[in-house]
Design a protein around this motif. Structure first.
Motif, PDB file in Angstrom:
ATOM      1  N   PRO A 166      42.851  37.199  39.847  1.00  0.00           N
ATOM      2  CA  PRO A 166      41.988  37.969  40.064  1.00  0.00           C
ATOM      3  C   PRO A 166      41.062  38.408  41.312  1.00  0.00           C
ATOM      4  O   PRO A 166      41.081  36.936  42.199  1.00  0.00           O
ATOM      5  CB  PRO A 166      40.445  37.479  38.861  1.00  0.00           C
ATOM      6  CG  PRO A 166      40.905  36.647  38.706  1.00  0.00           C
ATOM      7  CD  PRO A 166      42.298  36.551  39.076  1.00  0.00           C
ATOM      8  N   GLU A 167      40.643  39.583  41.764  1.00  0.00           N
ATOM      9  CA  GLU A 167      39.500  39.350  43.295  1.00  0.00           C
ATOM     10  C   GLU A 167      38.098  39.251  42.670  1.00  0.00           C
ATOM     11  O   GLU A 167      37.385  40.612  42.177  1.00  0.00           O
ATOM     12  CB  GLU A 167      39.704  40.578  44.029  1.00  0.00           C
ATOM     13  CG  GLU A 167      41.472  40.322  44.167  1.00  0.00           C
ATOM     14  CD  GLU A 167      41.833  41.417  45.351  1.00  0.00           C
ATOM     15  OE1 GLU A 167      40.828  42.427  45.303  1.00  0.00           O
ATOM     16  OE2 GLU A 167      42.944  41.907  45.671  1.00  0.00           O
ATOM     17  N   PHE A 168      37.212  38.148  42.710  1.00  0.00           N
ATOM     18  CA  PHE A 168      36.195  38.286  43.283  1.00  0.00           C
ATOM     19  C   PHE A 168      35.346  38.539  44.023  1.00  0.00           C
ATOM     20  O   PHE A 168      35.412  38.794  44.444  1.00  0.00           O
ATOM     21  CB  PHE A 168      36.183  36.113  42.904  1.00  0.00           C
ATOM     22  CG  PHE A 168      36.585  36.027  41.570  1.00  0.00           C
ATOM     23  CD1 PHE A 168      36.015  36.419  40.300  1.00  0.00           C
ATOM     24  CD2 PHE A 168      37.846  34.812  41.712  1.00  0.00           C
ATOM     25  CE1 PHE A 168      37.165  35.663  39.550  1.00  0.00           C
ATOM     26  CE2 PHE A 168      38.123  34.546  40.408  1.00  0.00           C
ATOM     27  CZ  PHE A 168      37.803  34.871  39.533  1.00  0.00           C
ATOM     28  N   ASP A 170      31.794  38.681  46.979  1.00  0.00           N
ATOM     29  CA  ASP A 170      30.979  37.904  46.724  1.00  0.00           C
ATOM     30  C   ASP A 170      29.647  37.863  47.267  1.00  0.00           C
ATOM     31  O   ASP A 170      29.550  38.749  45.661  1.00  0.00           O
ATOM     32  CB  ASP A 170      31.417  37.269  48.577  1.00  0.00           C
ATOM     33  CG  ASP A 170      31.189  38.894  49.360  1.00  0.00           C
ATOM     34  OD1 ASP A 170      29.964  39.806  48.315  1.00  0.00           O
ATOM     35  OD2 ASP A 170      31.652  38.861  50.136  1.00  0.00           O
ATOM     36  N   TYR A 174      27.281  40.597  45.360  1.00  0.00           N
ATOM     37  CA  TYR A 174      27.804  40.974  43.720  1.00  0.00           C
ATOM     38  C   TYR A 174      25.694  41.074  43.524  1.00  0.00           C
ATOM     39  O   TYR A 174      25.527  41.756  42.641  1.00  0.00           O
ATOM     40  CB  TYR A 174      28.181  39.113  43.683  1.00  0.00           C
ATOM     41  CG  TYR A 174      27.016  38.799  42.228  1.00  0.00           C
ATOM     42  CD1 TYR A 174      27.475  39.910  40.833  1.00  0.00           C
ATOM     43  CD2 TYR A 174      25.485  38.814  41.403  1.00  0.00           C
ATOM     44  CE1 TYR A 174      26.990  39.412  39.469  1.00  0.00           C
ATOM     45  CE2 TYR A 174      25.383  37.929  40.295  1.00  0.00           C
ATOM     46  CZ  TYR A 174      25.898  38.803  38.849  1.00  0.00           C
ATOM     47  OH  TYR A 174      25.705  37.851  38.277  1.00  0.00           O
TER      48      TYR A 174
END
Length: 204
Positions: A166-168, A170, A174
């Protein structure tokens, strides 16, 4: 008349009992002239099956045997056995007899087993009584030999790659999206402009 009938029943039970003994009492010997319905598992195929639970490896290994895995994670998905399908509305599970003792087959390693037989009809199951109504899985473990030492070493390994990383977001993005959600709900933004600037310039 009653005495003749009793003698007939005794003779019939004796014949069935004899057939049951010749079929299952000596599990390590073949019985080509047996009238009992008995299936045998190929142990060479069983040892090559890649699973932690021996019960799962039995699926498809013998005619008439059904192994249905239970819901659970790796190591907890042991199978329930059925011989020739479901028989009644109650329990239809087959029993497992290992060296004359009823116990789970997953307590045994494939390397410890000499033979596995599936007893399916009345003449094959008669020695095990009422509890064998739904079938018997008869397991015989290997025996030691006098003045003979055999050492075998095996190694198993497995690799389970991640299917997708998964690409979270920053912290800055957020916080920005969180403030946008707050505005959409009609409330004040949670993060101040100073907070957003700090998140944007942070490198930790």
């Amino acid at each position: 008349m009653r005495n003749s009938y009793n003698r007939f029943l005794k003779g019939l039970f004796a014949a069935i009992f004899f057939l049951g003994i010749t079929s299952v009492a000596n599990a390590q010997k073949e019985q080509p002239d047996s009238v009992s319905a008995v299936s045998r598992v190929n142990m060479d195929h069983l040892k090559k099956y890649p699973t932690l639970q021996l019960s799962n490896a039995l699926q498809g290994q013998a005619a008439g045997l059904i192994a249905i895995p239970n819901v659970g994670g790796i190591g907890y998905d042991n199978s329930t056995f059925y011989v020739r399908g479901l028989h009644n509305n109650g329990t239809s599970e087959a029993i497992v007899i290992i060296d004359g003792i009823k116990r789970p087959i997953d307590d045994t390693l494939p390397e410890e087993i000499e033979s596995i037989q599936i007893l399916k009809d009345a003449t094959a199951k008669i020695m095990y009584g009422e509890q064998a109504t739904n079938g018997v899985i008869l397991v015989r473990t290997k025996r030691g030999k006098a003045n003979e030492r055999v050492i075998r070493v095996g190694l198993e390994y497995g690799i389970q790659p991640v299917t997708r990383m998964p690409e979270f977001l920053d912290s800055y993005n957020y916080a920005t999206l969180f403030n946008e959600a707050c505005v959409n709900d009609g409330i004040q933004p949670f993060y101040s402009a100073t907070d957003l600037e700090g998140y944007k310039n942070s490198k930790g």
